[in-house]
Design a protein around this motif. Structure first.
Motif, PDB file in Angstrom:
ATOM      1  N   LEU A  66     100.605  32.031  37.199  1.00 33.82           N
ATOM      2  CA  LEU A  66      99.293  32.519  37.679  1.00 33.82           C
ATOM      3  C   LEU A  66      98.518  32.630  36.715  1.00 33.82           C
ATOM      4  N   TYR A  98     100.298  42.325  53.455  1.00 31.55           N
ATOM      5  CA  TYR A  98      98.875  42.124  54.123  1.00 31.55           C
ATOM      6  C   TYR A  98      98.748  43.072  55.362  1.00 31.55           C
ATOM      7  N   TRP A 100      96.609  43.670  57.921  1.00 24.93           N
ATOM      8  CA  TRP A 100      96.181  43.227  58.904  1.00 24.93           C
ATOM      9  C   TRP A 100      97.294  42.241  59.782  1.00 24.93           C
ATOM     10  N   TYR A 140     103.313  47.072  61.949  1.00 26.07           N
ATOM     11  CA  TYR A 140     102.231  46.695  60.998  1.00 26.07           C
ATOM     12  C   TYR A 140     102.870  47.573  59.667  1.00 26.07           C
TER      13      TYR A 140
ATOM     14  N   ASN B 242      91.932  43.251  46.955  1.00 33.58           N
ATOM     15  CA  ASN B 242      93.136  43.481  46.039  1.00 33.58           C
ATOM     16  C   ASN B 242      93.409  41.944  45.450  1.00 33.58           C
ATOM     17  N   ALA B 244      96.029  41.145  43.933  1.00 30.75           N
ATOM     18  CA  ALA B 244      97.391  41.099  44.258  1.00 30.75           C
ATOM     19  C   ALA B 244      97.692  40.310  45.422  1.00 30.75           C
ATOM     20  N   TYR B 245      96.760  40.250  46.513  1.00 33.29           N
ATOM     21  CA  TYR B 245      96.824  39.481  47.712  1.00 33.29           C
ATOM     22  C   TYR B 245      96.560  37.961  47.366  1.00 33.29           C
ATOM     23  N   TYR B 246      95.901  37.614  46.310  1.00 34.08           N
ATOM     24  CA  TYR B 246      95.548  36.180  46.051  1.00 34.08           C
ATOM     25  C   TYR B 246      96.860  35.906  45.196  1.00 34.08           C
ATOM     26  N   ASP B 247      97.383  36.642  44.422  1.00 33.43           N
ATOM     27  CA  ASP B 247      98.416  36.198  43.680  1.00 33.43           C
ATOM     28  C   ASP B 247      99.537  35.769  44.532  1.00 33.43           C
ATOM     29  N   ILE B 248      99.958  36.854  45.458  1.00 32.94           N
ATOM     30  CA  ILE B 248     101.174  36.437  46.474  1.00 32.94           C
ATOM     31  C   ILE B 248     100.746  35.159  47.144  1.00 32.94           C
ATOM     32  N   ALA B 249      99.636  34.983  47.809  1.00 31.09           N
ATOM     33  CA  ALA B 249      99.274  33.806  48.572  1.00 31.09           C
ATOM     34  C   ALA B 249      99.275  32.728  47.510  1.00 31.09           C
ATOM     35  N   PHE B 258      92.780  28.440  52.405  1.00 28.26           N
ATOM     36  CA  PHE B 258      93.780  29.371  53.140  1.00 28.26           C
ATOM     37  C   PHE B 258      93.218  30.672  52.545  1.00 28.26           C
ATOM     38  N   LYS B 262      92.146  33.136  55.346  1.00 28.01           N
ATOM     39  CA  LYS B 262      93.545  33.741  55.667  1.00 28.01           C
ATOM     40  C   LYS B 262      93.866  35.215  54.735  1.00 28.01           C
ATOM     41  N   VAL B 263      93.007  35.206  53.601  1.00 24.51           N
ATOM     42  CA  VAL B 263      93.223  36.300  52.947  1.00 24.51           C
ATOM     43  C   VAL B 263      91.773  36.909  52.576  1.00 24.51           C
ATOM     44  N   PRO B 266      90.207  38.029  56.310  1.00 32.14           N
ATOM     45  CA  PRO B 266      90.568  39.226  57.017  1.00 32.14           C
ATOM     46  C   PRO B 266      90.596  40.689  56.273  1.00 32.14           C
ATOM     47  N   ALA B 267      90.930  40.308  55.035  1.00 36.71           N
ATOM     48  CA  ALA B 267      90.805  41.570  54.111  1.00 36.71           C
ATOM     49  C   ALA B 267      89.649  42.229  54.112  1.00 36.71           C
ATOM     50  N   TRP B 343      95.165  47.122  63.444  1.00 42.97           N
ATOM     51  CA  TRP B 343      96.101  47.296  62.270  1.00 42.97           C
ATOM     52  C   TRP B 343      95.680  48.517  61.455  1.00 42.97           C
ATOM     53  N   GLN B 344      94.502  48.815  61.454  1.00 42.53           N
ATOM     54  CA  GLN B 344      94.092  49.953  60.591  1.00 42.53           C
ATOM     55  C   GLN B 344      94.664  51.395  61.406  1.00 42.53           C
ATOM     56  N   LYS B 345      94.834  52.100  60.590  1.00 43.45           N
ATOM     57  CA  LYS B 345      95.298  53.451  60.925  1.00 43.45           C
ATOM     58  C   LYS B 345      93.986  54.400  61.047  1.00 43.45           C
TER      59      LYS B 345
END
Ligand code: ADP
Ligand code: MG
Lengths: 260, 350
Positions: A66, A98, A100, A140, B242, B244-249, B258, B262-263, B266-267, B343-345
């Motif tokens: 990374l 994620y 969503w 979810y 976040n 970390a979402y990018y790190d994961i992907a 993508f 896709k990150v 939607p985020a 998906w949101q609460k």
């Protein structure tokens, strides 16, 4: 790619060669890693222990590709790491699912990102079964407990059949019962899959229960203080006197022996 | 949702006693007949009480009274149905009755309001005259001028949807680009800071001069009004993702494309929708102004035209149409959001 064709993948060799790393903090360099030298053989599960903030997570990020190290180099199977790769997958302390996406779509992430969803989609159900999340495909993330979310994160990693699994305090936020259960599950997974594992933990018992080797780091900038092989058979017993002795040694190395 | 909630809440309202069959409250009969009676009364006042002698004779009074009788009749029907289904209330009919029974306070208030309005205007002529008209004057407009109103409604809808769609799409694209690319941010951010806070209507004179038609000028203005909040909110959404979402992907082999589609997108979606709601509100305001000042069609133009002729009945009728248009579009946007952000609460229900 290679990893996917070959289902009983052997683990990866990691060679950390004289790696030093520093960050920029308020305009001044902040040294975090100092001449770290570490070779991890295929199929090993190496635990990294050290004071909080010493640079363990940083080392893992470098191995994951990374970030590039400031100095030195890291080799994966003899080739220099120059970026992230799906053969080296990370599981963080936070599940970072994620929100969503459903559990299933979260686990599908790696296959989808590489365009393998059609040909390899069946792996998703297998991965979910492996971590015991069958039946929660459509949930979810906000509907999951902490343990379930971390299992889903594990499935998201395993579905890619990584040859190196990088675990950064993966059980750090779970309640103690879930943590003990998942330690055994992780050992099982590692033993059956044969991948190489790098595990950062702040829990000495966890390291001793799971790892083939424990590396103890100094405070920041992190230097390797000790490299202790744990030559005990699996499944291990938490009360094993050899482990208890090792625990004492490690506490000593961390400067916490008085609390023993 | 609301049907179930009401059905669950109603038994408590009548003392917690569970009615037979477990669905409808036992005083439903009373509620419906009270409402029906008041609607009959409204109709009677309208039809039988002669209009004030010193005012004009209002047309369509008979039709309006008939309309009120129909409303009352429907309530009588509902009353009869509740007695009919009493032994075995279940299924869709019961659900419909339950939701109708939740509106009974509103139905009663409406009947009282219409009666009062009728008396104050047509019957006693107590309100200043050209500005206040009785309800049958609105009915008259709908019955006699509906082709033109429909035309205007369609024109407004077309203009609004075109401008809003252009603005939203450009807003999302620009917002993502600013949030993603340092270079784009460097060039676009100062422009956005300078012209973003400017009300879109300030561009009106230039727009009508610079664009070939007043219609395209209005599309531009509406797109601008809706595009700015969508851009800013999308940008802040993308900037706040976040990392970390990018790190994961990235470790899982994601490409830049993508990561964006896709990150990041939607985020950022919850923020994007806040921008879309703000933009929709802004576009309503611009729509009316643009139609009043430039475009020779649409509900805004109709309002202006009616005011020019002191045709206040037409104005109120058009206002009601405008309200339905705006409220309908907001409701539609809520539906879309509920679907996309399921998906949101803890989401607000509209
Ligand atoms: N991106 C960053 N920028 C600046 N400093 C950082 C960054 N990431 C980590 N650090 C600093 O580096 C040190 C080591 O961090 P880390 O590797 O996360 O420690 P740990 O051993 O607890 O995992 C900490 O002092 C932290 O503040
Ligand atoms: Mg850490």
């Amino acid at each position: 790619m290679v990893a996917l064709e070959n289902t009983d993948t052997a683990g990866m060799t990691i060679d950390v060669q004289a790696v030093s790393h520093s960050f920029e903090l308020h305009g001044a360099p902040l040294p975090v890693l100092d001449g770290v030298e570490l070779r991890v053989e295929p199929g090993e599960l190496v635990a990294l222990l050290g004071p909080s903030g010493c640079g363990k997570s940083t080392l893992l990020r470098l191995v994951a590709g990374l970030e590039p190290p400031s100095r030195g180099s890291i080799l994966a199977d003899g080739r220099p790491i120059d970026g992230p790769d799906p053969s080296r997958v990370v599981v963080f302390q936070d599940p970072t699912l994620y929100p969503w996406r459903t559990v299933r779509d979260n686990v599908a992430l790696g296959l989808e990102a590489r365009g393998l969803l059609r040909s390899q989609g069946h792996r998703i159900d297998k991965a979910l079964a492996l971590v015991g999340l069958t039946g929660f495909e459509k949930a979810y993330p906000h509907q999951l407990s902490g343990g379930m979310a971390q299992r889903a994160a594990l499935a998201r990693a395993l579905v890619n059949d990584p040859r190196l699994l990088i675990l950064d305090e993966p059980l750090g936020k779970l309640d103690s019962l879930t943590r003990l259960a998942m330690q055994s599950e992780l050992v099982e997974l590692w033993r059956s899959k044969g991948f190489t594992g790098l595990l950062v933990t702040h829990d000495i018992e966890e390291a001793l229960f799971m790892a083939t080797r424990v590396i103890v780091f100094s405070g920041r900038p992190a230097r390797i203080k000790a490299d202790l092989p744990i030559d005990r058979p699996y499944p291990r017993h938490r009360g094993d006197p050899v482990l208890t002795d090792l625990r004492h040694r490690i506490l000593e190395l961390l400067g916490l022996a008085e609390t023993w | 949702m609301s049907v179930n909630d009401t059905a669950a809440a109603l038994p408590a309202a009548n003392g917690g006693a569970l009615p037979i069959g477990g669905g409808l409250p036992s005083n439903l009969l009373l509620r419906f007949s009270a409402a029906a009676l008041l609607w009959f009364a409204a109709s009677g006042v309208t039809a039988l009480w002669p209009d004030a002698a010193d005012a004009q004779e209002w047309e369509r009074t008979g039709e309006f009274a008939s309309l009120l009788v129909v409303a009352a009749g429907l309530l009588v029907l509902a009353t009869l149905l509740t007695t009919g289904i009493r032994p075995a209330p279940r299924g869709r009919l019961e659900a419909a009755i339950a939701s109708l029974s939740a509106s009974v306070p509103w139905l009663i208030a409406l009947a009282l309001g219409v009666t009062g309005w009728e008396i104050l205007t047509a019957k006693l002529n107590l309100l200043p005259r050209p500005f206040f008209v009785p309800p049958q004057a609105l009915l008259e407009v709908y019955l006699d001028d509906w082709p033109r109103l429909l035309d205007c409604f369609a024109a407004s809808l077309r203009l609004l949807v075109t401008g809003y769609a252009v603005g939203s799409v450009l807003g999302v694209v620009t917002g993502v680009a600013i949030g993603w690319s340092r270079a784009v941010g460097y060039w676009v951010h100062p422009i956005l800071r300078l012209i973003g806070p400017l009300p879109a209507t300030a561009w009106l004179p230039i727009a009508f001069f610079a664009f070939p038609t007043s219609w395209s000028a209005s599309v531009f203005l509406i797109a601008l009004a809706s595009g700015v909040p969508v851009t800013v909110l999308t940008w802040s959404g993308v900037a706040g993702v976040n990392s970390a979402y990018y790190d994961i992907a990235r470790t899982l082999g994601a490409s830049q494309r993508f990561l964006v589609l896709k990150v990041a997108v939607p985020a950022a979606m919850p923020h994007v929708f806040v921008g879309l709601f703000m933009g929709l509100g802004a576009s309503f305001a611009v729509l009316v102004v643009a139609e009043m000042l430039g475009v020779k069609s649409g509900v805004g133009w109709y309002l202006q035209w009616a005011q020019g002729w002191a045709a206040y009945g037409n104005m109120y009728a058009a206002l009601l149409v405008m309200a339905l248009l705006c409220s309908g579009l907001v409701t539609l946007l809520f539906r879309v959001r509920d679907r996309l952000l399921a998906w949101q609460k803890g989401m607000l229900k509209w």
